[in-house]
Design a protein around this motif. Sequence first.
Motif, PDB file in Angstrom:
ATOM      1  N   MET A 241      61.675  27.555 -10.756  1.00 35.10           N
ATOM      2  CA  MET A 241      61.692  26.093 -10.659  1.00 35.10           C
ATOM      3  C   MET A 241      60.959  25.683  -9.390  1.00 35.10           C
ATOM      4  O   MET A 241      61.025  26.374  -8.369  1.00 35.10           O
ATOM      5  CB  MET A 241      63.132  25.560 -10.643  1.00 35.10           C
ATOM      6  CG  MET A 241      63.220  24.045 -10.467  1.00 35.10           C
ATOM      7  SD  MET A 241      64.922  23.426 -10.451  1.00 35.10           S
ATOM      8  CE  MET A 241      65.264  23.325 -12.189  1.00 35.10           C
ATOM      9  N   VAL A 242      60.258  24.572  -9.465  1.00 42.12           N
ATOM     10  CA  VAL A 242      59.548  24.030  -8.304  1.00 42.12           C
ATOM     11  C   VAL A 242      60.198  22.721  -7.885  1.00 42.12           C
ATOM     12  O   VAL A 242      60.456  21.846  -8.727  1.00 42.12           O
ATOM     13  CB  VAL A 242      58.054  23.792  -8.623  1.00 42.12           C
ATOM     14  CG1 VAL A 242      57.333  23.180  -7.429  1.00 42.12           C
ATOM     15  CG2 VAL A 242      57.381  25.084  -9.029  1.00 42.12           C
ATOM     16  N   ASP A 243      60.482  22.594  -6.606  1.00 46.76           N
ATOM     17  CA  ASP A 243      60.973  21.324  -6.051  1.00 46.76           C
ATOM     18  C   ASP A 243      59.763  20.505  -5.592  1.00 46.76           C
ATOM     19  O   ASP A 243      58.941  20.993  -4.801  1.00 46.76           O
ATOM     20  CB  ASP A 243      61.903  21.568  -4.864  1.00 46.76           C
ATOM     21  CG  ASP A 243      63.236  22.149  -5.300  1.00 46.76           C
ATOM     22  OD1 ASP A 243      63.848  21.574  -6.209  1.00 46.76           O
ATOM     23  OD2 ASP A 243      63.658  23.183  -4.731  1.00 46.76           O
ATOM     24  N   VAL A 244      59.645  19.274  -6.103  1.00 45.75           N
ATOM     25  CA  VAL A 244      58.523  18.402  -5.769  1.00 45.75           C
ATOM     26  C   VAL A 244      59.075  17.095  -5.199  1.00 45.75           C
ATOM     27  O   VAL A 244      59.839  16.395  -5.870  1.00 45.75           O
ATOM     28  CB  VAL A 244      57.649  18.104  -7.009  1.00 45.75           C
ATOM     29  CG1 VAL A 244      56.467  17.210  -6.621  1.00 45.75           C
ATOM     30  CG2 VAL A 244      57.158  19.395  -7.648  1.00 45.75           C
ATOM     31  N   ARG A 245      58.701  16.795  -3.957  1.00 45.59           N
ATOM     32  CA  ARG A 245      59.146  15.538  -3.333  1.00 45.59           C
ATOM     33  C   ARG A 245      57.960  14.588  -3.269  1.00 45.59           C
ATOM     34  O   ARG A 245      56.897  14.931  -2.745  1.00 45.59           O
ATOM     35  CB  ARG A 245      59.696  15.801  -1.932  1.00 45.59           C
ATOM     36  CG  ARG A 245      60.312  14.562  -1.258  1.00 45.59           C
ATOM     37  CD  ARG A 245      61.313  14.952  -0.188  1.00 45.59           C
ATOM     38  NE  ARG A 245      60.716  15.826   0.796  1.00 45.59           N
ATOM     39  CZ  ARG A 245      60.084  15.412   1.899  1.00 45.59           C
ATOM     40  NH1 ARG A 245      59.970  14.125   2.144  1.00 45.59           N
ATOM     41  NH2 ARG A 245      59.571  16.273   2.747  1.00 45.59           N
ATOM     42  N   ARG A 266      65.270   2.155 -13.624  1.00 43.06           N
ATOM     43  CA  ARG A 266      63.834   2.284 -13.917  1.00 43.06           C
ATOM     44  C   ARG A 266      63.233   3.496 -13.220  1.00 43.06           C
ATOM     45  O   ARG A 266      62.393   4.210 -13.774  1.00 43.06           O
ATOM     46  CB  ARG A 266      63.096   1.018 -13.490  1.00 43.06           C
ATOM     47  CG  ARG A 266      61.681   1.061 -13.970  1.00 43.06           C
ATOM     48  CD  ARG A 266      61.003  -0.261 -14.204  1.00 43.06           C
ATOM     49  NE  ARG A 266      59.803   0.043 -14.964  1.00 43.06           N
ATOM     50  CZ  ARG A 266      58.788   0.731 -14.447  1.00 43.06           C
ATOM     51  NH1 ARG A 266      58.814   1.134 -13.214  1.00 43.06           N
ATOM     52  NH2 ARG A 266      57.734   1.019 -15.196  1.00 43.06           N
ATOM     53  N   LEU A 267      63.664   3.762 -11.988  1.00 45.10           N
ATOM     54  CA  LEU A 267      63.156   4.926 -11.268  1.00 45.10           C
ATOM     55  C   LEU A 267      63.530   6.224 -11.989  1.00 45.10           C
ATOM     56  O   LEU A 267      62.744   7.174 -12.025  1.00 45.10           O
ATOM     57  CB  LEU A 267      63.704   4.938  -9.836  1.00 45.10           C
ATOM     58  CG  LEU A 267      63.061   5.961  -8.886  1.00 45.10           C
ATOM     59  CD1 LEU A 267      61.570   5.697  -8.737  1.00 45.10           C
ATOM     60  CD2 LEU A 267      63.747   5.940  -7.522  1.00 45.10           C
ATOM     61  N   ARG A 268      64.712   6.249 -12.599  1.00 46.13           N
ATOM     62  CA  ARG A 268      65.111   7.435 -13.370  1.00 46.13           C
ATOM     63  C   ARG A 268      64.195   7.623 -14.578  1.00 46.13           C
ATOM     64  O   ARG A 268      63.801   8.747 -14.904  1.00 46.13           O
ATOM     65  CB  ARG A 268      66.579   7.320 -13.819  1.00 46.13           C
ATOM     66  CG  ARG A 268      67.577   7.597 -12.701  1.00 46.13           C
ATOM     67  CD  ARG A 268      68.979   7.788 -13.241  1.00 46.13           C
ATOM     68  NE  ARG A 268      69.527   6.556 -13.826  1.00 46.13           N
ATOM     69  CZ  ARG A 268      70.160   5.614 -13.132  1.00 46.13           C
ATOM     70  NH1 ARG A 268      70.318   5.745 -11.817  1.00 46.13           N
ATOM     71  NH2 ARG A 268      70.640   4.536 -13.733  1.00 46.13           N
ATOM     72  N   GLU A 269      63.832   6.505 -15.240  1.00 47.01           N
ATOM     73  CA  GLU A 269      62.906   6.594 -16.380  1.00 47.01           C
ATOM     74  C   GLU A 269      61.538   7.114 -15.934  1.00 47.01           C
ATOM     75  O   GLU A 269      60.926   7.953 -16.615  1.00 47.01           O
ATOM     76  CB  GLU A 269      62.732   5.215 -17.025  1.00 47.01           C
ATOM     77  CG  GLU A 269      63.962   4.707 -17.765  1.00 47.01           C
ATOM     78  CD  GLU A 269      63.765   3.285 -18.265  1.00 47.01           C
ATOM     79  OE1 GLU A 269      62.625   2.777 -18.177  1.00 47.01           O
ATOM     80  OE2 GLU A 269      64.747   2.681 -18.731  1.00 47.01           O
ATOM     81  N   VAL A 286      60.718  21.768 -13.241  1.00 44.37           N
ATOM     82  CA  VAL A 286      60.474  21.017 -12.007  1.00 44.37           C
ATOM     83  C   VAL A 286      61.688  20.161 -11.669  1.00 44.37           C
ATOM     84  O   VAL A 286      62.276  19.536 -12.559  1.00 44.37           O
ATOM     85  CB  VAL A 286      59.224  20.106 -12.173  1.00 44.37           C
ATOM     86  CG1 VAL A 286      59.122  19.095 -11.035  1.00 44.37           C
ATOM     87  CG2 VAL A 286      57.960  20.940 -12.266  1.00 44.37           C
ATOM     88  N   TYR A 287      62.047  20.139 -10.386  1.00 46.86           N
ATOM     89  CA  TYR A 287      63.002  19.142  -9.887  1.00 46.86           C
ATOM     90  C   TYR A 287      62.182  18.117  -9.117  1.00 46.86           C
ATOM     91  O   TYR A 287      61.558  18.432  -8.094  1.00 46.86           O
ATOM     92  CB  TYR A 287      64.063  19.768  -8.983  1.00 46.86           C
ATOM     93  CG  TYR A 287      64.999  18.723  -8.405  1.00 46.86           C
ATOM     94  CD1 TYR A 287      66.039  18.200  -9.176  1.00 46.86           C
ATOM     95  CD2 TYR A 287      64.813  18.233  -7.114  1.00 46.86           C
ATOM     96  CE1 TYR A 287      66.880  17.226  -8.668  1.00 46.86           C
ATOM     97  CE2 TYR A 287      65.654  17.260  -6.591  1.00 46.86           C
ATOM     98  CZ  TYR A 287      66.685  16.755  -7.379  1.00 46.86           C
ATOM     99  OH  TYR A 287      67.505  15.778  -6.876  1.00 46.86           O
ATOM    100  N   LEU A 288      62.149  16.899  -9.635  1.00 44.75           N
ATOM    101  CA  LEU A 288      61.310  15.849  -9.054  1.00 44.75           C
ATOM    102  C   LEU A 288      62.166  14.888  -8.246  1.00 44.75           C
ATOM    103  O   LEU A 288      63.077  14.251  -8.781  1.00 44.75           O
ATOM    104  CB  LEU A 288      60.575  15.098 -10.165  1.00 44.75           C
ATOM    105  CG  LEU A 288      59.631  13.971  -9.751  1.00 44.75           C
ATOM    106  CD1 LEU A 288      58.530  14.481  -8.833  1.00 44.75           C
ATOM    107  CD2 LEU A 288      59.023  13.300 -10.982  1.00 44.75           C
ATOM    108  N   ASP A 289      61.875  14.796  -6.965  1.00 42.77           N
ATOM    109  CA  ASP A 289      62.626  13.936  -6.043  1.00 42.77           C
ATOM    110  C   ASP A 289      61.729  12.749  -5.665  1.00 42.77           C
ATOM    111  O   ASP A 289      60.769  12.899  -4.909  1.00 42.77           O
ATOM    112  CB  ASP A 289      63.005  14.758  -4.807  1.00 42.77           C
ATOM    113  CG  ASP A 289      63.897  13.988  -3.845  1.00 42.77           C
ATOM    114  OD1 ASP A 289      64.523  13.005  -4.274  1.00 42.77           O
ATOM    115  OD2 ASP A 289      63.957  14.374  -2.660  1.00 42.77           O
TER     116      ASP A 289
END
Length: 310
Positions: A241-245, A266-269, A286-289
């Motif tokens: 998994m890749v963490d992407v900030r 909306r940000l969750r969408e 991916v974990y998208l922050d």
Amino acid sequence: MSAGAAAGPYRAGFACLVGRPNAGKSTLTNALVGDKVAITSSKPQTTRHTIRGIVSRPGRQLVLVDTPGLHKPRTLLGQRLNDLVRETLLDVDVVGFCLPADQRIGPGDTYIAKDLAELQRVRRTPVVAIATKSDAVDKQRLAEHLIAIDQLGDWAAIVPCSAVAGDQVDDVLSVLGEQLPESPAPLYPEDVLTDEPTETMIAELVREAALEGVRDELPHSLAVVVEEMAPRADRPADAPMVDVRVHVFVERESQKAIIIGRGGSRLREVGTSARQGIERVLGQRVYLDLHVKVAKDWQRDPKQLQRLGF
């Protein structure tokens, strides 16, 4: 297939698609490449960088450069985007001038046509006129549009096409390819579709997701920067998994509220939509922050433009 599979000399070079905003350049780029390398939106001026899509065929390699729409600039960002297009035009072997069939030839098209006429005069760069969105009009209207295009300038060829329907996309590819110089070999490996940096593609996918359904004034105020990307250390080798900030920048607090939505809905969408595209690009989970920040009037501020990559 190998480069030598086709009869005749091998040709390879760069083609630039130009046109006013929302002329169908990015959609056509993706159709020609056969995969998504440029983000698309119904909002004008979606493209802000030159995106390279690489099309390899027997006897041909066409490196497509999708550019921002040429327009009358109202901000420093707009001026820099126009400058980017003009710089790109000086370095390509053929230009595809996109003129959407569902819109009449207007002042913006005439403005671009004059620029291209000068390019043809000074550098002898061939220009192919492409009547995009041909599926959006009937045959009579398309015929009228093609006549108007013919009267607008001196073109190497005029080709109608619909990137959405797939009509005559191969014809566009063939005509552009015929204008390329001879080359001893491909410019890129034949299995490569784009040379766009991964971080840029991720930022563009987030911006595309954020553009969906927003008001007309907001798209120009959106900028996206990938702050950090790192593999998650505690994951097994067979399930990485890749963490992407990522930071999403807007110009005003009211715009920030629109992007975030009520209770962050909306940000969750946006995050869900963008994450799916990013996972396709990276080939893993991916974990998208996502974080939304205000950079006041960044389109007009030289220092902020530089910080945001323009």
